[in-house]
Design a protein around this motif. Structure first.
Motif, PDB file in Angstrom:
ATOM      1  N   GLY A  12       0.806  -1.216   0.000  1.00 36.47           N
ATOM      2  CA  GLY A  12       0.000   0.000   0.000  1.00 36.47           C
ATOM      3  C   GLY A  12       0.837   1.263   0.000  1.00 36.47           C
ATOM      4  O   GLY A  12       1.890   1.316   0.642  1.00 36.47           O
ATOM      5  N   ASN A  13       0.338   2.258  -0.734  1.00 31.84           N
ATOM      6  CA  ASN A  13       1.049   3.523  -0.860  1.00 31.84           C
ATOM      7  C   ASN A  13       0.108   4.693  -0.630  1.00 31.84           C
ATOM      8  O   ASN A  13      -1.007   4.719  -1.173  1.00 31.84           O
ATOM      9  N   CYS A  14       0.549   5.638   0.180  1.00 35.00           N
ATOM     10  CA  CYS A  14      -0.257   6.825   0.448  1.00 35.00           C
ATOM     11  C   CYS A  14       0.675   7.905   1.022  1.00 35.00           C
ATOM     12  O   CYS A  14       1.422   7.633   1.954  1.00 35.00           O
ATOM     13  N   THR A  15       0.644   9.073   0.421  1.00 38.79           N
ATOM     14  CA  THR A  15       1.537  10.174   0.836  1.00 38.79           C
ATOM     15  C   THR A  15       0.719  11.448   0.963  1.00 38.79           C
ATOM     16  O   THR A  15      -0.121  11.738   0.103  1.00 38.79           O
ATOM     17  N   LEU A  16       0.957  12.190   2.032  1.00 43.26           N
ATOM     18  CA  LEU A  16       0.277  13.475   2.235  1.00 43.26           C
ATOM     19  C   LEU A  16       1.281  14.606   2.031  1.00 43.26           C
ATOM     20  O   LEU A  16       2.394  14.556   2.563  1.00 43.26           O
ATOM     21  N   VAL A  17       0.874  15.603   1.266  1.00 42.85           N
ATOM     22  CA  VAL A  17       1.694  16.806   1.067  1.00 42.85           C
ATOM     23  C   VAL A  17       0.928  17.983   1.653  1.00 42.85           C
ATOM     24  O   VAL A  17      -0.214  18.236   1.258  1.00 42.85           O
ATOM     25  N   GLN A  18       1.534  18.673   2.619  1.00 42.81           N
ATOM     26  CA  GLN A  18       0.855  19.793   3.275  1.00 42.81           C
ATOM     27  C   GLN A  18       1.617  21.092   3.025  1.00 42.81           C
ATOM     28  O   GLN A  18       2.847  21.123   3.127  1.00 42.81           O
ATOM     29  N   ALA A  19       0.883  22.120   2.715  1.00 40.49           N
ATOM     30  CA  ALA A  19       1.466  23.464   2.577  1.00 40.49           C
ATOM     31  C   ALA A  19       0.501  24.436   3.236  1.00 40.49           C
ATOM     32  O   ALA A  19      -0.604  24.055   3.644  1.00 40.49           O
ATOM     33  N   ASP A 107      -5.303  25.286  -5.349  1.00 47.60           N
ATOM     34  CA  ASP A 107      -5.061  25.775  -3.985  1.00 47.60           C
ATOM     35  C   ASP A 107      -3.599  26.151  -3.713  1.00 47.60           C
ATOM     36  O   ASP A 107      -3.012  25.739  -2.709  1.00 47.60           O
ATOM     37  N   GLY A 108      -3.000  26.917  -4.598  1.00 53.62           N
ATOM     38  CA  GLY A 108      -1.622  27.373  -4.364  1.00 53.62           C
ATOM     39  C   GLY A 108      -0.561  26.379  -4.791  1.00 53.62           C
ATOM     40  O   GLY A 108       0.632  26.648  -4.662  1.00 53.62           O
ATOM     41  N   PHE A 109      -0.975  25.210  -5.289  1.00 54.19           N
ATOM     42  CA  PHE A 109      -0.012  24.218  -5.801  1.00 54.19           C
ATOM     43  C   PHE A 109       0.006  24.277  -7.332  1.00 54.19           C
ATOM     44  O   PHE A 109      -1.038  24.439  -7.959  1.00 54.19           O
ATOM     45  N   GLU A 110       1.185  24.133  -7.902  1.00 53.54           N
ATOM     46  CA  GLU A 110       1.322  23.904  -9.340  1.00 53.54           C
ATOM     47  C   GLU A 110       1.669  22.423  -9.475  1.00 53.54           C
ATOM     48  O   GLU A 110       2.694  21.970  -8.943  1.00 53.54           O
ATOM     49  N   ILE A 111       0.838  21.682 -10.154  1.00 52.86           N
ATOM     50  CA  ILE A 111       0.963  20.216 -10.160  1.00 52.86           C
ATOM     51  C   ILE A 111       1.191  19.720 -11.586  1.00 52.86           C
ATOM     52  O   ILE A 111       0.438  20.077 -12.496  1.00 52.86           O
ATOM     53  N   THR A 112       2.218  18.908 -11.760  1.00 48.80           N
ATOM     54  CA  THR A 112       2.514  18.379 -13.102  1.00 48.80           C
ATOM     55  C   THR A 112       2.651  16.854 -13.039  1.00 48.80           C
ATOM     56  O   THR A 112       3.436  16.344 -12.234  1.00 48.80           O
ATOM     57  N   PRO A 113       1.891  16.130 -13.871  1.00 48.40           N
ATOM     58  CA  PRO A 113       2.123  14.683 -13.925  1.00 48.40           C
ATOM     59  C   PRO A 113       3.420  14.382 -14.674  1.00 48.40           C
ATOM     60  O   PRO A 113       3.786  15.094 -15.611  1.00 48.40           O
ATOM     61  N   ILE A 114       4.119  13.355 -14.215  1.00 50.85           N
ATOM     62  CA  ILE A 114       5.372  12.922 -14.865  1.00 50.85           C
ATOM     63  C   ILE A 114       5.127  11.498 -15.380  1.00 50.85           C
ATOM     64  O   ILE A 114       5.018  10.557 -14.594  1.00 50.85           O
ATOM     65  N   GLN A 115       5.017  11.366 -16.681  1.00 55.65           N
ATOM     66  CA  GLN A 115       4.727  10.042 -17.277  1.00 55.65           C
ATOM     67  C   GLN A 115       5.832   9.044 -16.932  1.00 55.65           C
ATOM     68  O   GLN A 115       7.023   9.375 -17.015  1.00 55.65           O
ATOM     69  N   GLY A 125       4.304   9.876 -12.123  1.00 56.49           N
ATOM     70  CA  GLY A 125       4.675  10.448 -10.838  1.00 56.49           C
ATOM     71  C   GLY A 125       4.102  11.841 -10.820  1.00 56.49           C
ATOM     72  O   GLY A 125       3.393  12.248 -11.751  1.00 56.49           O
ATOM     73  N   TRP A 126       4.389  12.601  -9.775  1.00 59.91           N
ATOM     74  CA  TRP A 126       3.845  13.960  -9.675  1.00 59.91           C
ATOM     75  C   TRP A 126       4.926  14.925  -9.206  1.00 59.91           C
ATOM     76  O   TRP A 126       5.711  14.604  -8.302  1.00 59.91           O
ATOM     77  N   ARG A 127       4.943  16.094  -9.816  1.00 57.65           N
ATOM     78  CA  ARG A 127       5.779  17.202  -9.347  1.00 57.65           C
ATOM     79  C   ARG A 127       4.831  18.256  -8.774  1.00 57.65           C
ATOM     80  O   ARG A 127       3.856  18.652  -9.442  1.00 57.65           O
ATOM     81  N   ILE A 128       5.105  18.678  -7.550  1.00 58.13           N
ATOM     82  CA  ILE A 128       4.217  19.601  -6.843  1.00 58.13           C
ATOM     83  C   ILE A 128       5.039  20.800  -6.390  1.00 58.13           C
ATOM     84  O   ILE A 128       6.016  20.647  -5.661  1.00 58.13           O
ATOM     85  N   GLU A 129       4.639  21.972  -6.841  1.00 51.15           N
ATOM     86  CA  GLU A 129       5.404  23.177  -6.483  1.00 51.15           C
ATOM     87  C   GLU A 129       4.514  24.194  -5.798  1.00 51.15           C
ATOM     88  O   GLU A 129       3.340  24.345  -6.138  1.00 51.15           O
ATOM     89  N   THR A 130       5.097  24.873  -4.821  1.00 52.76           N
ATOM     90  CA  THR A 130       4.474  26.060  -4.255  1.00 52.76           C
ATOM     91  C   THR A 130       5.428  27.212  -4.546  1.00 52.76           C
ATOM     92  O   THR A 130       6.469  26.999  -5.184  1.00 52.76           O
ATOM     93  N   PHE A 135       8.440  19.544  -4.637  1.00 56.55           N
ATOM     94  CA  PHE A 135       8.530  18.140  -4.230  1.00 56.55           C
ATOM     95  C   PHE A 135       8.158  17.284  -5.435  1.00 56.55           C
ATOM     96  O   PHE A 135       7.268  17.643  -6.209  1.00 56.55           O
ATOM     97  N   GLY A 136       8.842  16.156  -5.599  1.00 58.98           N
ATOM     98  CA  GLY A 136       8.488  15.248  -6.679  1.00 58.98           C
ATOM     99  C   GLY A 136       8.415  13.822  -6.178  1.00 58.98           C
ATOM    100  O   GLY A 136       9.175  13.438  -5.274  1.00 58.98           O
TER     101      GLY A 136
END
Ligand SMILES: [Zn+2]
Ligand SMILES: [Zn+2]
Length: 265
Positions: A12-19, A107-115, A125-130, A135-136
């Protein structure tokens, strides 16, 4: 930004990103009960999530999603083939599931999928920027492609797959077809390949590395750390070496992005 892995690995995989502007869940591959309990321990409520990002439709990434979506109206984002697959599995939630294939803001995140290359309908995968941080996350990687390198390049903190020790896998209990699948370009990333990816990311500014999706049968946290940190020590000056930690299979790991600590063997 603060990143917490609630679970990591084939169970199982689950990750929380908080800003300060919001919070994102990446994958929901553990029970909804564990997710909601974990979120409340971390000061979050599933109802208040900005969004849920799904990497791909394998059970270890979505097993808790159906029940979780009964408890939150948070939008779900995935690559088109995965979004289609999820809408088929959860037709009553289809309006909540969004297909994305490029950068979007939330909500203040710039989110990019990474194939990524993996044996699923589609995977990313995901790249998440504030404004302050980046974070990737890339796991379930058969191989490190240019897209993965480009997508993760320059993030301050990265969670990358360090799935198996090749010798342990080859000598281990898995049947030949499964060993072949894991070692293929559509399988999972070895510690040695993770070490090379880690060095490239570190040379491009990554300060904190989380090793994730470790195999319970074909790896140990100490083997993964030894391989990755050993390679970083051999090929990078001390000043460029990132802090490295392993995401446990079931316990939490929290990383405050920007709180730097050196690589420890
Ligand atoms: Zn997978
Ligand atoms: Zn997986």
């Amino acid at each position: 930004m603060r990143v917490t892995t609630l679970a990591s690995g084939s169970t199982g995989n689950c990750t929380l990103v908080q800003a300060s502007s919001g919070s994102l869940l990446i994958d929901a591959g553990i029970s909804a009960r564990r997710i909601t309990q974990g979120l409340s321990q971390l000061g979050e409520d599933a109802c208040n999530l900005s969004g849920i990002l799904i990497t791909h439709e394998h059970t270890d990434h979505i097993s808790g999603l159906a029940v979780l979506l009964k408890r939150t109206a948070a939008p779900v984002y995935a690559l088109p083939a995965v979004a289609l697959c999820l809408s088929g599995i959860l037709p009553e939630r289809a309006a909540q599931i969004h297909s994305v294939d490029h950068l979007f803001s939330l909500d203040g995140f710039e989110i990019t999928p990474i194939q990524t290359l993996h044996d699923s309908a589609d995977s990313c995968g995901w790249r998440i920027e504030t404004e302050e941080d980046a974070f990737g996350l890339c796991t379930d990687l058969g191989v490190v492609t240019e897209e993965v390198l480009d997508g993760l390049c320059g993030v301050r903190c990265a969670l990358i797959e360090s799935n198996h020790d090749i010798d342990m896998l080859l000598r281990g209990p898995y049947p030949p077809y499964l060993k072949k699948r894991i070692l293929s370009d559509h399988g999972h990333l070895s510690n040695a390949a993770a070490a090379q990816l880690a060095a490239t990311l570190a040379a491009n500014g990554t300060e904190q590395l989380i090793l994730g999706h470790l195999s319970r049968h074909n790896n140990t946290p100490s083997k993964a750390l030894e391989t990755v940190c050993g390679h970083l020590e051999a090929c990078l000056p001390e000043v460029l070496r990132p802090a490295v930690a392993c995401a446990p299979e079931r316990e939490f790991l929290t990383v405050e992005i920007g709180a730097y600590a050196p690589c420890m063997l």
